[in-house]
Motif scaffolding. Structure first.
Motif, mmCIF file in Angstrom:
data_model
loop_
_atom_site.group_PDB
_atom_site.id
_atom_site.type_symbol
_atom_site.label_atom_id
_atom_site.label_comp_id
_atom_site.label_asym_id
_atom_site.label_seq_id
_atom_site.Cartn_x
_atom_site.Cartn_y
_atom_site.Cartn_z
ATOM 1 N N LYS A 131 12.198 -51.125 -1.384
ATOM 2 C CA LYS A 131 11.492 -52.371 -1.272
ATOM 3 C C LYS A 131 12.385 -53.686 -1.879
ATOM 4 O O LYS A 131 12.386 -54.484 -1.742
ATOM 5 N N ALA A 132 13.109 -52.929 -3.146
ATOM 6 C CA ALA A 132 14.011 -53.797 -3.853
ATOM 7 C C ALA A 132 15.566 -53.891 -3.464
ATOM 8 O O ALA A 132 16.347 -54.497 -4.182
ATOM 9 N N GLY A 133 15.508 -53.133 -2.273
ATOM 10 C CA GLY A 133 16.830 -53.116 -1.671
ATOM 11 C C GLY A 133 17.994 -52.005 -2.695
ATOM 12 O O GLY A 133 19.037 -52.238 -2.350
ATOM 13 N N ILE A 134 17.448 -51.152 -3.298
ATOM 14 C CA ILE A 134 18.284 -50.401 -4.145
ATOM 15 C C ILE A 134 18.291 -48.939 -3.457
ATOM 16 O O ILE A 134 17.289 -48.303 -3.080
ATOM 17 N N LYS A 135 19.544 -48.440 -3.368
ATOM 18 C CA LYS A 135 19.676 -47.065 -2.884
ATOM 19 C C LYS A 135 19.134 -45.944 -3.843
ATOM 20 O O LYS A 135 19.477 -46.050 -4.965
ATOM 21 N N PHE A 136 18.107 -45.172 -3.302
ATOM 22 C CA PHE A 136 17.526 -44.434 -4.129
ATOM 23 C C PHE A 136 18.075 -43.094 -4.194
ATOM 24 O O PHE A 136 18.711 -42.568 -2.912
ATOM 25 N N ILE A 137 18.469 -42.503 -5.285
ATOM 26 C CA ILE A 137 19.082 -41.321 -5.289
ATOM 27 C C ILE A 137 18.087 -40.134 -5.843
ATOM 28 O O ILE A 137 17.933 -39.947 -7.063
#
Length: 140
Positions: A131-137
């Motif tokens: 949702k925040a536009g952050i690539k989740f690792i």
């Protein structure tokens, strides 16, 4: 400890990208968050006695170590190996303070365990990142 574990894993993840991460301790800073935790009675006593200025740092003083770490040139930290301890730059009082971080904060296996615990404890973390536009690792 959790933040230091995260930065330890991020150093491992970003090493090939030329990104340098430093840990730092700004000291105990006289902030609204600290004052809320201490409560009005304790804060009044500390302020009236003048101890608040002797014991705690101002926000500007706390920020100085953070800025110093951000602007410091990279050194050569010990390479990370999964399941081993590592040493890297830790800044205290506007200077490098190698060896002053706890052994637990440099334990790579414990850092991976902390990350796995966080993902298991917060199932919406991946959705929040997206949702925040952050690539989740998922695996660090």
């Amino acid at each position: 400890l959790g933040l230091m574990h995260f930065s330890l894993l991020m150093r491992e993840h970003c090493a090939h990208k030329g990104i340098t991460l430093h840990d730092c301790h700004p000291g105990i800073v006289w902030t609204p968050m600290l004052r809320t935790q201490l409560g009005p009675s304790v804060c009044s006593l500390l302020h009236i006695s003048g101890l608040s200025h002797r014991i705690f740092r101002t926000p500007e003083q706390g920020a100085a170590t953070v800025l110093w770490a951000a602007l410091a040139p990279a050194s050569s930290p010990t390479p990370l190996r999964r399941g081993t301890e590592t040493d890297s730059d830790y800044f205290v009082n506007c200077k490098r303070s190698r060896g002053s971080a706890s052994v637990e904060s440099r334990d790579v296996a414990a850092a991976h365990a902390t990350w796995r615990w966080l993902i298991a404890a917060e199932p919406n973390l991946e959705k929040l990142a997206a949702k925040a536009g952050i690539k989740f690792i998922r695996e660090l």
